[in-house]
Enzyme design. Structure first.
Site, PDB file in Angstrom:
ATOM      1  N   GLY A   1     -20.155   5.596  -2.085  1.00 23.62           N
ATOM      2  CA  GLY A   1     -19.232   5.714  -3.353  1.00 23.62           C
ATOM      3  C   GLY A   1     -19.163   4.655  -4.221  1.00 23.62           C
ATOM      4  O   GLY A   1     -20.135   4.119  -4.350  1.00 23.62           O
TER       5      GLY A   1
ATOM      6  N   GLY B   1     -19.962   1.360  -1.946  1.00 27.23           N
ATOM      7  CA  GLY B   1     -21.449   1.301  -1.339  1.00 27.23           C
ATOM      8  C   GLY B   1     -22.529   1.437  -2.471  1.00 27.23           C
ATOM      9  O   GLY B   1     -23.694   1.019  -2.439  1.00 27.23           O
TER      10      GLY B   1
ATOM     11  N   GLY C   1     -21.896   4.736   3.287  1.00 25.90           N
ATOM     12  CA  GLY C   1     -20.860   5.013   2.132  1.00 25.90           C
ATOM     13  C   GLY C   1     -21.756   4.846   0.977  1.00 25.90           C
ATOM     14  O   GLY C   1     -22.199   3.619   0.704  1.00 25.90           O
TER      15      GLY C   1
ATOM     16  N   LYS D   1       0.865  -1.468  -0.096  1.00 28.53           N
ATOM     17  CA  LYS D   1      -0.040   0.014   0.028  1.00 28.53           C
ATOM     18  C   LYS D   1       0.889   1.094   0.104  1.00 28.53           C
ATOM     19  O   LYS D   1       1.765   1.222   0.728  1.00 28.53           O
ATOM     20  CB  LYS D   1      -1.029  -0.093   1.263  1.00 28.53           C
ATOM     21  CG  LYS D   1      -2.307   0.734   1.144  1.00 28.53           C
ATOM     22  CD  LYS D   1      -3.204  -0.240   0.257  1.00 28.53           C
ATOM     23  CE  LYS D   1      -4.489   0.416   0.233  1.00 28.53           C
ATOM     24  NZ  LYS D   1      -5.510  -0.474  -0.317  1.00 28.53           N
TER      25      LYS D   1
END
Ligand code: NAD
Length: 423
Positions: A227, A230, A225, A114
């Site tokens: 976005g 979601g 959420g 990450k």
């Protein structure tokens, strides 16, 4: 006296501790060698960078950036790049560990990584954001598809990944689409990539509901959420006939016992509207959404939202973790005691990791897959992960699908470490 950490920093710091707690418990459940746990309690390497950027007004600003390679026993380090104000290294360590496990859960030949830049993308012009993304790649000095493959995450998108790919290819003087994931389809991104996580969450809900004897088309659901993840889950659930009674974004949410018009809410959000401004439904807070009267709950925003204090108020009988780490270990214990089924993040939201593998396969072979092929293979892969996890939970005699999924993943990582001679 030291200044207390802001709530967000405490949550993100806790999420790494929570991940390590899960690692230890799952290792015990799966009878994993202590040397594997020892190797996985911290990342293999962390790169910290300073990115000097000339802002539009001519001033120089220096941004901090990181790349965490958590473990690459199973393959090249891979996954997202987060751009967020207040981004901390513990948050990235936790996410990189989740990716290590997620790739192993999904049988993908990839390690976990990450990266991120500490910056608020909303405060940057398009030009400043582009310079920042290109600078990130120059400082990262990526060695290509067989070493480290950055993808998108919060604050990055297909557009930013297009700039990063271009920067990498300009430096190398060649085309190498498999060097960067989540890029636009015209540059080699996979069709279905943008929806992959939400579609995967939806497919795991269907498969688990089937095991539980729950009919999704006559059930109700709440989604925190709205976005990429979601919003997609809410739409797909709505399309099956499921009553989506509550949804929220960062500003709060809306609720309707009769079920919300998800298509209308999507158009409202696409036009830049906040969900709380949507007429025809009752306004609720983000916390209310989590404790809505419904059968299925999908926390698909941020980590640690279901915790010790609100777990007892959750009414859902099935929780699918769209976000990474939305249910804390303490809350999970309380929910499992009450018989709630939790599809853990490493299974529920591994759809994008699976489609990133498809993107990589297309990039390395110069081929293009149809959307139908991507979605069919995604369904086969993610439902397979869910079924395998559920069977493993039975064999390992654990109620926690999270511990079963992690234990399965750790067994694969352990085997790779053994054959590499690391342990
Ligand atoms: P997104 O930026 O598209 O949407 C996030 C949504 O959550 C928005 O509606 C936003 O308003 C809302 N939100 C943000 N902060 C909130 C808060 N504090 N409380 C309530 N709502 C809040 O992000 P996304 O791609 O949908 O990702 C959602 C989550 O899923 C993230 O945690 C991400 O790490 C995780 N995830 C995403 C993917 C993916 O492929 N997009 C894959 C795996 C995991």
């Amino acid at each position: 006296m030291s200044t207390p950490l802001p709530v967000e920093s405490r949550q993100t710091s806790n999420v790494f501790h929570g991940a390590l707690e899960t690692l230890e418990t799952a290792a015990a459940v799966g009878k994993i060698r202590p040397s594997v746990v020892q190797l996985l309690t911290s990342p293999r390497r962390i790169l910290e960078m300073r990115l000097p950027i000339t802002m539009d007004d001519g001033t120089l600003r220096v941004f901090t950036a990181y790349r965490v390679h958590y473990c690459d026993a199973l393959g090249p380090a891979r996954d997202g790049t987060r751009i967020r104000a207040g981004l901390g290294i513990d948050e990235l360590k936790a996410l990189a560990l989740f990716m290590t496990i997620k790739h192993a859960v999904a049988h993908l030949p990839a390690g976990g990584a990450k990266g991120g830049i500490v910056a608020d993308p909303d405060q940057l012009s398009r030009g400043e954001l582009e310079r920042l993304c290109r600078s990130f790649i120059r400082h990262l000095e990526p060695k290509g598809p067989w070493a480290d493959v950055p993808g998108a995450d919060i604050g990055t998108s297909a557009v930013t990944m297009g700039w990063m790919l271009d920067e990498y290819e300009q430096i190398m003087g060649l085309h190498s689409p498999a060097a960067i994931n989540d890029k636009p389809p015209i540059l080699g991104g996979s069709l279905g990539g943008a929806e992959a996580t939400g579609r995967g969450v939806f497919l795991t809900i269907l498969a688990m509901a089937n095991r539980m004897g729950l009919d999704v088309s006559t059930s109700s659901a709440a989604v925190q959420g709205f976005g990429q993840v979601g919003g997609t889950v809410a739409r797909l659930l709505h399309q099956t006939g499921c009553r989506v009674v509550a949804v929220s974004d960062i500003h709060g949410g809306v609720w309707s016992d009769a079920g919300l018009d998800i298509g209308a809410l999507e158009s409202h959000a696409r036009d830049g509207g906040r969900l709380v401004e949507f007429t025809g439904a009752k306004r609720v807070s983000n916390d209310d959404v989590l404790v809505s009267e419904c059968e299925i709950l999908i926390p698909a925003a941020v980590q640690s939202v279901v915790h010790r204090k609100n777990a007892k108020d959750v009414r859902a009988i099935l929780i699918a973790e769209g976000a990474n780490g939305p249910v804390t270990p303490e809350a999970e214990r309380e929910l499992l005691d009450r018989g709630v089924t939790i599809i853990p993040d490493v299974v529920a939201n591994c759809g994008s990791a699976i489609v990133c593998q498809f993107e990589r396969a297309q990039g390395l072979t110069g081929s293009r897959w149809s959307l139908g092929k991507v979605n069919r293979r995604l369904e086969r892969a993610i439902v397979g992960c869910l079924e395998e996890t559920a069977s493993a939970a039975g064999e390992m005699q654990t109620r926690s699908l999270r511990h079963a999924a992690w234990a399965n993943a750790l067994k694969r990582i352990e085997e790779a470490m053994l054959f590499r001679g690391w342990i």
